[in-house]
Design a protein around this motif. Structure first.
Motif, PDB file in Angstrom:
ATOM      1  N   LEU A  42     -13.312   5.549 -49.227  1.00  0.00           N
ATOM      2  CA  LEU A  42     -12.178   5.040 -48.456  1.00  0.00           C
ATOM      3  C   LEU A  42     -12.534   4.937 -46.988  1.00  0.00           C
ATOM      4  N   ARG A  43     -11.648   4.277 -46.245  1.00  0.00           N
ATOM      5  CA  ARG A  43     -11.808   4.255 -44.784  1.00  0.00           C
ATOM      6  C   ARG A  43     -11.947   5.694 -44.301  1.00  0.00           C
ATOM      7  N   SER A  44     -12.700   5.915 -43.271  1.00  0.00           N
ATOM      8  CA  SER A  44     -12.994   7.283 -42.833  1.00  0.00           C
ATOM      9  C   SER A  44     -11.736   8.079 -42.496  1.00  0.00           C
ATOM     10  N   ASP A  45     -10.763   7.476 -41.839  1.00  0.00           N
ATOM     11  CA  ASP A  45      -9.573   8.242 -41.470  1.00  0.00           C
ATOM     12  C   ASP A  45      -8.756   8.647 -42.692  1.00  0.00           C
ATOM     13  N   ALA A  46      -8.553   7.731 -43.619  1.00  0.00           N
ATOM     14  CA  ALA A  46      -7.779   8.056 -44.817  1.00  0.00           C
ATOM     15  C   ALA A  46      -8.545   9.012 -45.725  1.00  0.00           C
ATOM     16  N   GLY A  47      -9.831   8.801 -45.861  1.00  0.00           N
ATOM     17  CA  GLY A  47     -10.642   9.653 -46.715  1.00  0.00           C
ATOM     18  C   GLY A  47     -10.642  11.099 -46.268  1.00  0.00           C
ATOM     19  N   GLN A  48     -10.624  11.300 -44.957  1.00  0.00           N
ATOM     20  CA  GLN A  48     -10.657  12.664 -44.425  1.00  0.00           C
ATOM     21  C   GLN A  48      -9.365  13.433 -44.717  1.00  0.00           C
ATOM     22  N   ALA A  49      -8.301  12.729 -45.082  1.00  0.00           N
ATOM     23  CA  ALA A  49      -7.027  13.382 -45.392  1.00  0.00           C
ATOM     24  C   ALA A  49      -6.979  13.907 -46.820  1.00  0.00           C
ATOM     25  N   ILE A  50      -7.963  13.535 -47.640  1.00  0.00           N
ATOM     26  CA  ILE A  50      -7.987  13.994 -49.036  1.00  0.00           C
ATOM     27  C   ILE A  50      -8.578  15.399 -49.094  1.00  0.00           C
ATOM     28  N   LEU A  79      -4.763  15.189 -53.682  1.00  0.00           N
ATOM     29  CA  LEU A  79      -4.022  16.103 -52.815  1.00  0.00           C
ATOM     30  C   LEU A  79      -4.323  15.755 -51.369  1.00  0.00           C
ATOM     31  N   ALA A  80      -3.261  15.531 -50.596  1.00  0.00           N
ATOM     32  CA  ALA A  80      -3.385  15.163 -49.184  1.00  0.00           C
ATOM     33  C   ALA A  80      -3.145  16.377 -48.298  1.00  0.00           C
ATOM     34  N   VAL A  99      -0.269  10.811 -55.540  1.00  0.00           N
ATOM     35  CA  VAL A  99      -0.671  11.578 -54.364  1.00  0.00           C
ATOM     36  C   VAL A  99       0.354  12.669 -54.139  1.00  0.00           C
ATOM     37  N   ARG A 100      -0.143  13.874 -53.932  1.00  0.00           N
ATOM     38  CA  ARG A 100       0.705  15.028 -53.673  1.00  0.00           C
ATOM     39  C   ARG A 100       0.225  15.718 -52.409  1.00  0.00           C
TER      40      ARG A 100
END
Length: 74
Positions: A12-20, A34-35, A67-68
């Protein structure tokens, strides 16, 4: 689970991926992500098609994505 999480984070894009925080594939084909926060969970829900695309590109046979929010992180 760790390998799946890394696969999605890098897909994923780096910003969104880092939220996983974590991800798991259930036997029924449901990809559970899980976010790190409620705000990120909302954003990742909008990116669920991209999450599934990243999973499919890695050879993961996910049929749907949910997504949780990860509880008790930090």
């Amino acid at each position: 689970m760790d390998e799946l999480t890394r696969t999605l984070v890098t897909g994923l894009r780096s910003d969104a991926g880092q939220a996983i925080v974590a991800a798991n594939l259930r036997e029924d084909g449901m990809l559970v992500v899980l976010a790190s926060s409620p705000a990120w969970a909302a954003r990742l829900r909008f990116d669920s098609d991209a999450i599934l695309d990243a999973a499919h590109a890695a050879g993961i046979d996910a049929r749907d994505c949910t997504v949780r929010v990860a509880r008790g992180i930090g």
